[in-house]
Design a protein around this motif. Structure first.
Motif, PDB file in Angstrom:
ATOM      1  N   ASN A  71      19.058 106.663 -75.135  1.00  0.00           N
ATOM      2  CA  ASN A  71      17.882 106.413 -74.297  1.00  0.00           C
ATOM      3  C   ASN A  71      16.831 105.706 -75.155  1.00  0.00           C
ATOM      4  OD1 ASN A  71      15.085 107.157 -73.238  1.00  0.00           O
ATOM      5  ND2 ASN A  71      16.409 107.734 -71.526  1.00  0.00           N
ATOM      6  N   LEU A  72      16.290 104.624 -74.634  1.00  0.00           N
ATOM      7  CA  LEU A  72      15.295 103.847 -75.388  1.00  0.00           C
ATOM      8  C   LEU A  72      14.024 104.651 -75.646  1.00  0.00           C
ATOM      9  CD1 LEU A  72      15.410 100.299 -73.731  1.00  0.00           C
ATOM     10  CD2 LEU A  72      15.565 100.743 -76.188  1.00  0.00           C
ATOM     11  N   CYS A  73      13.600 105.415 -74.641  1.00  0.00           N
ATOM     12  CA  CYS A  73      12.368 106.188 -74.798  1.00  0.00           C
ATOM     13  C   CYS A  73      12.563 107.291 -75.834  1.00  0.00           C
ATOM     14  CB  CYS A  73      11.937 106.762 -73.446  1.00  0.00           C
ATOM     15  SG  CYS A  73      10.361 107.609 -73.512  1.00  0.00           S
ATOM     16  N   HIS A  74      13.730 107.905 -75.824  1.00  0.00           N
ATOM     17  CA  HIS A  74      14.006 108.922 -76.844  1.00  0.00           C
ATOM     18  C   HIS A  74      13.874 108.299 -78.235  1.00  0.00           C
ATOM     19  CE1 HIS A  74      15.961 112.051 -79.199  1.00  0.00           C
ATOM     20  NE2 HIS A  74      16.589 111.047 -79.806  1.00  0.00           N
ATOM     21  N   ASN A  75      14.471 107.123 -78.407  1.00  0.00           N
ATOM     22  CA  ASN A  75      14.441 106.478 -79.719  1.00  0.00           C
ATOM     23  C   ASN A  75      13.056 105.982 -80.102  1.00  0.00           C
ATOM     24  OD1 ASN A  75      17.133 106.240 -81.208  1.00  0.00           O
ATOM     25  ND2 ASN A  75      17.698 105.953 -79.058  1.00  0.00           N
ATOM     26  N   ALA A  76      12.253 105.624 -79.091  1.00  0.00           N
ATOM     27  CA  ALA A  76      10.917 105.103 -79.376  1.00  0.00           C
ATOM     28  C   ALA A  76       9.890 106.221 -79.565  1.00  0.00           C
ATOM     29  CB  ALA A  76      10.469 104.188 -78.233  1.00  0.00           C
ATOM     30  N   VAL A  77      10.111 107.330 -78.898  1.00  0.00           N
ATOM     31  CA  VAL A  77       9.074 108.376 -78.908  1.00  0.00           C
ATOM     32  C   VAL A  77       9.616 109.723 -79.416  1.00  0.00           C
ATOM     33  CG1 VAL A  77       7.342 109.591 -77.532  1.00  0.00           C
ATOM     34  CG2 VAL A  77       7.955 107.228 -76.925  1.00  0.00           C
ATOM     35  N   THR A  83       9.069 114.489 -87.142  1.00  0.00           N
ATOM     36  CA  THR A  83       8.689 113.985 -88.463  1.00  0.00           C
ATOM     37  C   THR A  83       7.308 113.343 -88.509  1.00  0.00           C
ATOM     38  OG1 THR A  83       9.939 112.028 -87.862  1.00  0.00           O
ATOM     39  CG2 THR A  83      11.001 113.578 -89.394  1.00  0.00           C
ATOM     40  N   ARG A  84       6.859 112.747 -87.395  1.00  0.00           N
ATOM     41  CA  ARG A  84       5.577 112.038 -87.434  1.00  0.00           C
ATOM     42  C   ARG A  84       4.796 112.182 -86.123  1.00  0.00           C
ATOM     43  NH1 ARG A  84       6.511 108.157 -90.171  1.00  0.00           N
ATOM     44  NH2 ARG A  84       8.673 108.502 -90.730  1.00  0.00           N
ATOM     45  N   GLY A  85       4.920 113.362 -85.528  1.00  0.00           N
ATOM     46  CA  GLY A  85       4.278 113.600 -84.233  1.00  0.00           C
ATOM     47  C   GLY A  85       2.779 113.328 -84.205  1.00  0.00           C
ATOM     48  N   ASP A  86       2.100 113.602 -85.331  1.00  0.00           N
ATOM     49  CA  ASP A  86       0.647 113.426 -85.335  1.00  0.00           C
ATOM     50  C   ASP A  86       0.216 112.050 -85.836  1.00  0.00           C
ATOM     51  OD1 ASP A  86       0.009 115.950 -84.291  1.00  0.00           O
ATOM     52  OD2 ASP A  86       0.542 116.844 -86.225  1.00  0.00           O
ATOM     53  N   GLN A  87       1.181 111.242 -86.213  1.00  0.00           N
ATOM     54  CA  GLN A  87       0.822 109.891 -86.688  1.00  0.00           C
ATOM     55  C   GLN A  87       0.568 108.964 -85.501  1.00  0.00           C
ATOM     56  OE1 GLN A  87       3.781 108.310 -89.357  1.00  0.00           O
ATOM     57  NE2 GLN A  87       3.571 110.029 -90.774  1.00  0.00           N
ATOM     58  N   PRO A  88      -0.235 107.906 -85.727  1.00  0.00           N
ATOM     59  CA  PRO A  88      -0.497 106.975 -84.622  1.00  0.00           C
ATOM     60  C   PRO A  88       0.782 106.300 -84.131  1.00  0.00           C
ATOM     61  CG  PRO A  88      -1.846 106.443 -86.541  1.00  0.00           C
ATOM     62  CD  PRO A  88      -0.920 107.540 -86.952  1.00  0.00           C
ATOM     63  N   ALA A  89       0.886 106.183 -82.808  1.00  0.00           N
ATOM     64  CA  ALA A  89       2.028 105.490 -82.205  1.00  0.00           C
ATOM     65  C   ALA A  89       1.526 104.246 -81.473  1.00  0.00           C
ATOM     66  CB  ALA A  89       2.749 106.413 -81.228  1.00  0.00           C
ATOM     67  N   LEU A  90       0.474 104.436 -80.675  1.00  0.00           N
ATOM     68  CA  LEU A  90      -0.065 103.320 -79.900  1.00  0.00           C
ATOM     69  C   LEU A  90      -1.567 103.228 -80.165  1.00  0.00           C
ATOM     70  CD1 LEU A  90       0.550 101.190 -77.606  1.00  0.00           C
ATOM     71  CD2 LEU A  90      -0.226 102.931 -76.010  1.00  0.00           C
ATOM     72  N   ILE A  91      -1.966 102.087 -80.699  1.00  0.00           N
ATOM     73  CA  ILE A  91      -3.396 101.852 -80.923  1.00  0.00           C
ATOM     74  C   ILE A  91      -3.808 100.807 -79.897  1.00  0.00           C
ATOM     75  CG2 ILE A  91      -5.134 100.999 -82.549  1.00  0.00           C
ATOM     76  CD1 ILE A  91      -2.978 101.724 -84.784  1.00  0.00           C
ATOM     77  N   PHE A  92      -4.748 101.149 -79.055  1.00  0.00           N
ATOM     78  CA  PHE A  92      -5.173 100.208 -78.016  1.00  0.00           C
ATOM     79  C   PHE A  92      -6.570  99.699 -78.345  1.00  0.00           C
ATOM     80  CE2 PHE A  92      -7.407  99.511 -73.885  1.00  0.00           C
ATOM     81  CZ  PHE A  92      -6.771  98.312 -73.585  1.00  0.00           C
ATOM     82  N   VAL A  93      -6.692  98.377 -78.388  1.00  0.00           N
ATOM     83  CA  VAL A  93      -8.000  97.755 -78.621  1.00  0.00           C
ATOM     84  C   VAL A  93      -8.230  96.727 -77.528  1.00  0.00           C
ATOM     85  CG1 VAL A  93      -9.401  96.355 -80.193  1.00  0.00           C
ATOM     86  CG2 VAL A  93      -7.820  98.055 -81.131  1.00  0.00           C
ATOM     87  N   SER A  94      -9.341  96.880 -76.806  1.00  0.00           N
ATOM     88  CA  SER A  94      -9.708  95.873 -75.819  1.00  0.00           C
ATOM     89  C   SER A  94     -11.095  95.354 -76.151  1.00  0.00           C
ATOM     90  CB  SER A  94      -9.716  96.443 -74.404  1.00  0.00           C
ATOM     91  OG  SER A  94     -10.303  95.488 -73.531  1.00  0.00           O
ATOM     92  N   THR A  95     -11.156  94.075 -76.493  1.00  0.00           N
ATOM     93  CA  THR A  95     -12.474  93.485 -76.726  1.00  0.00           C
ATOM     94  C   THR A  95     -13.088  93.067 -75.393  1.00  0.00           C
ATOM     95  OG1 THR A  95     -11.387  91.387 -77.185  1.00  0.00           O
ATOM     96  CG2 THR A  95     -12.003  92.715 -79.077  1.00  0.00           C
ATOM     97  N   GLU A  96     -12.324  93.217 -74.325  1.00  0.00           N
ATOM     98  CA  GLU A  96     -12.845  92.909 -72.990  1.00  0.00           C
ATOM     99  C   GLU A  96     -13.698  94.059 -72.468  1.00  0.00           C
ATOM    100  OE1 GLU A  96     -12.557  90.074 -71.439  1.00  0.00           O
ATOM    101  OE2 GLU A  96     -11.230  89.122 -72.892  1.00  0.00           O
ATOM    102  N   THR A  97     -13.225  95.290 -72.724  1.00  0.00           N
ATOM    103  CA  THR A  97     -13.962  96.453 -72.208  1.00  0.00           C
ATOM    104  C   THR A  97     -14.604  97.253 -73.340  1.00  0.00           C
ATOM    105  OG1 THR A  97     -11.914  97.744 -72.284  1.00  0.00           O
ATOM    106  CG2 THR A  97     -12.469  96.720 -70.167  1.00  0.00           C
ATOM    107  N   GLY A  98     -14.448  96.779 -74.580  1.00  0.00           N
ATOM    108  CA  GLY A  98     -15.027  97.497 -75.720  1.00  0.00           C
ATOM    109  C   GLY A  98     -14.344  98.835 -75.961  1.00  0.00           C
ATOM    110  N   THR A  99     -13.034  98.887 -75.709  1.00  0.00           N
ATOM    111  CA  THR A  99     -12.300 100.155 -75.856  1.00  0.00           C
ATOM    112  C   THR A  99     -11.443 100.136 -77.116  1.00  0.00           C
ATOM    113  OG1 THR A  99     -12.045 100.062 -73.465  1.00  0.00           O
ATOM    114  CG2 THR A  99     -10.748 101.739 -74.616  1.00  0.00           C
ATOM    115  N   GLU A 100     -11.408 101.280 -77.796  1.00  0.00           N
ATOM    116  CA  GLU A 100     -10.553 101.433 -78.968  1.00  0.00           C
ATOM    117  C   GLU A 100     -10.026 102.861 -78.915  1.00  0.00           C
ATOM    118  OE1 GLU A 100     -12.853 100.300 -82.349  1.00  0.00           O
ATOM    119  OE2 GLU A 100     -11.078  99.944 -83.576  1.00  0.00           O
ATOM    120  N   LYS A 101      -8.712 103.011 -78.828  1.00  0.00           N
ATOM    121  CA  LYS A 101      -8.183 104.364 -78.637  1.00  0.00           C
ATOM    122  C   LYS A 101      -6.811 104.469 -79.297  1.00  0.00           C
ATOM    123  CE  LYS A 101      -7.606 107.550 -74.845  1.00  0.00           C
ATOM    124  NZ  LYS A 101      -7.369 108.667 -74.832  1.00  0.00           N
TER     125      LYS A 101
END
Ligand code: AMP
Length: 654
Positions: A71-77, A83-101
């Protein structure tokens, strides 16, 4: 050696002809593909290991990892949680809405399960299609991964496409669910998606049962009762949902993605599950050299294949954080101009691998060069560029400015991962400006004579770039619901030989480096985006004032190519009167932008009394293009009416 010195050496001069380790690696991949890919298949988790590595019994179809379940999702997530559950996986930056998460792997796991549970609540199951028409927001990635998790097939349609393009994709994919949002935003301008989606559903023959909408608060939305659902309450209702991964056969379809060809009808490029997962994991190791715990930043869009492979799946499979970016390369988080925003993000998130397109670099080149020196870019190991030819001045400028290797890579929506580049993860290999590189493992790339089909092995002999089967894992399986079109379109172009045509011209130099010289068909490349001129022609000829049209791609300093339309108007006013011509030009441009999207809008519409054609009535697009680019139009002996080409010259000069 300082970083700068190393780059200069790598990119410009060093000629390491014997690339022994890579040459051996490549040879094994071609001569013993089963043994080669058995080893690579260990880079991912399998629920059930494959029983047969390759079934190539029905050429040109290549069926990889038969009997394997994954399963692709299993392998990706999921597999990273321990081993790295608390490490960043998805960093979202929008300079359109000023969002960083930032979402850790654990948080991503939760979000994807909420989305998957919402899909299930809307009746989506294994094999159902989910069409995703979204701006660059985290929900788009959650939706893709949620599909992968439950075995639904996602079909992401680039948000820049308008209603007619979208409708044709809805009809082909027949989705049960469409996932969308109120709006995207570009350069601070809100681009409402919902009205385009409503119009697309109105004109499509297929009607989706449900539409799931993320409300970003950017544009008002009218909801259609019984069909439209807001995402927030549904996700909230499933906030603690646990949705296990569905174990899929390696050959099960993970997604389709539409791409343009020579006909007006886009092709649904279909990809499997197991082969794709292995191909991406291998490419992250051997080509991109991206390591778990690091950050990968691709500036592409999820609507393109690069977004599928190297924003969503590839980096996550490798255990890296992926930086997802919404906005222009020249605007800061505060909405003010900032030509250094990408470098600011590289510094902040310690990006090690970056992936962009030559067009974006050409935009940045207009900014203050000091911006490249303002940030600490020491984390960055390489910048990969793909999607269109990388011209030498652009390549040199960015390589020297960044002080890291700039690695051109050539591939297609069909291949899913690079066909030509260098595999520095296998062996440090010099790049050459102007060349995307050498054939990647698994790709048996040849150059064939255009008409005889004979293999051209000499240096600098120009021919069509083809791939001999079996194609490697990750390569398209077929065209969605149309095996015949797959075989006839791609594999039957050379008489007597079953080879995959890339539809690109190419040559190879003495050292085996390839150079791509443009398309052999009517596909054009605008800012790294592939467009079919036929699709644009069909849209233009739908205008009541148009008798005939030819659309060609013309060289452009910034975008690589732009579309230019030559129109024979129905009445002569547009030929005789400048004001009438201007009005018709504006109407045609608007029609294309409204129906297909701004990307496809011709840069100019020119009016002529006749179009250059052969005696059999075939449009001489290449001759028109040559004249536009002030090149020799070549052999015109088959041309019916030489005055027509002369008219093209005249309108260009006027
Ligand atoms: P797409 O399927 O949209 O990725 O477009 C693929 C086409 O883009 C190829 O067939 C080439 O014509 C062109 N292309 C992609 N990458 C490169 C590159 N690195 N150099 C030259 N042309 C490229």
């Amino acid at each position: 050696m300082d970083r700068r010195g190393k780059v200069a050496g790598r990119n410009h001069r060093r000629r390491q002809v014997p690339m022994s380790r890579y040459a051996e690696f490549y040879r094994r991949s071609i001569e013993t593909p089963e043994a080669f890919w058995t080893e690579e298949s260990r880079l991912i988790d399998w629920h059930t290991p494959p029983q047969q590595i390759l079934d190539a019994g029905k050429p040109p179809f290549a069926n990889w990892f038969v009997g394997g379940r994954t399963n692709l999702c299993h392998n990706a997530v999921d597999r990273h949680l321990a081993t790295r559950g608390d490490q960043p996986a998805l960093i979202f930056v929008s300079t359109e809405t000023g969002t960083e998460k930032t979402f850790s792997f654990k948080e991503l796991h939760v979000e994807v399960q909420r989305m998957a549970a919402s899909f299930i609540a809307l009746g989506v199951g294994r094999g159902d299609r989910v069409l995703i028409y979204m701006p660059m927001v985290p929900e788009a990635a959650f939706a893709m991964l949620a599909c992968a998790r439950i075995g639904a097939i996602h079909c992401v349609v680039f948000g820049g496409f308008a209603s007619v393009s979208l409708a044709s994709r809805i009809d082909d994919a027949t989705p049960k669910l469409i996932v969308s949002a109120d709006a995207g935003s570009r350069g601070g301008k809100v681009l409402p998606y919902k009205p385009l989606l409503d119009e697309a559903i109105r004109i499509s023959r297929h009607k989706p049962a449900s539409v799931l909408l993320t409300d970003r608060g950017l544009a008002p939305m009218d909801l259609v009762e019984g069909r439209d659902h807001l995402a927030a309450p549904l996700l909230e209702a499933h906030r603690d949902a646990q949705v296990p991964c569905t174990w899929l056969d390696a050959a099960d379809i993970s997604y389709t993605i539409y791409t343009s060809g020579t006909t007006g009808k886009p092709k649904g490029v279909q990809r499997d599950t197991g082969g794709y997962a292995v191909a991406l994991a291998a490419s992250m190791k051997h080509i991109f050299d991206g390591r778990a715990g690091e950050t990968y930043f691709s500036t592409s869009d999820i609507g393109w294949v690069v977004g599928h492979s190297y924003i969503v799946y590839g980096p996550l499979i490798a255990g890296m954080a992926t930086l997802m970016y919404e906005g222009l390369p020249t605007q800061g988080l505060d909405g003010q101009p900032d030509g250094g925003i990408w470098w600011r993000l590289v510094e902040k998130y310690k990006v090690t691998v970056m992936f962009s397109a030559p067009t974006a670099v050409r935009v940045l080149r207009k900014q203050d060069p000091a911006l490249l020196k303002k940030y600490d870019l020491s984390s960055l190991r390489a910048l990969f560029l793909a999607g269109e030819p990388l011209d030498e001045p652009t390549g040199r400028w960015i390589a020297e400015g960044l002080g890291v290797p700039v690695i051109d890579n050539y591939w297609q929506t069909e291949s899913g991962w690079p066909i030509l580049t260098v595999a520095n993860g296998v062996e440090a290999t010099p790049s050459k400006f102007g060349s995307p590189g050498i054939p990647m493992y698994g790709f048996n790339v040849k150059i064939l004579h255009e008409s005889t089909g004979e293999e051209l092995t000499g240096a600098h002999e120009k021919g069509v770039v083809v791939i001999e089967g079996p194609t490697p894992p990750g390569f398209m399986q077929t065209i969605w619901r149309d095996d015949e079109r797959f075989v006839n379109t791609y594999w039957k172009t050379v008489p007597g030989k079953l080879v995959y045509s890339t539809f690109d011209w190419g040559i190879r130099d003495e050292d085996g480096y390839f150079y791509i010289l443009g398309r052999t068909d009517d596909v054009i490349n605008v800012a790294g985006h592939r467009l079919g001129t036929r699709e644009i022609e069909e849209c233009v000829s739908g205008h009541a004032g148009v008798a005939e049209v030819a659309v060609v791609g013309v060289a452009d300093a910034l975008k690589g190519q732009v579309a230019m339309a030559f129109v024979v108007p129905k009445d002569g006013a547009a030929l005789a009167d400048a004001a009438a011509a201007q009005k018709l030009e504006g109407d045609i441009m608007k029609r294309v932008a409204d129906q297909l999207g701004a990307l496809a809008r011709p840069s100019r519409v020119r009016f002529v009394g006749a179009l250059p054609k052969t005696r059999s009535g075939k449009l001489l697009r290449r001759a028109i293009q040559a004249v536009c680019e002030q090149r020799d139009p070549g052999d015109l002996t088959t041309m019916d009416d030489p005055a027509a080409l002369q008219q093209v010259r005249q309108v260009l000069a006027s």
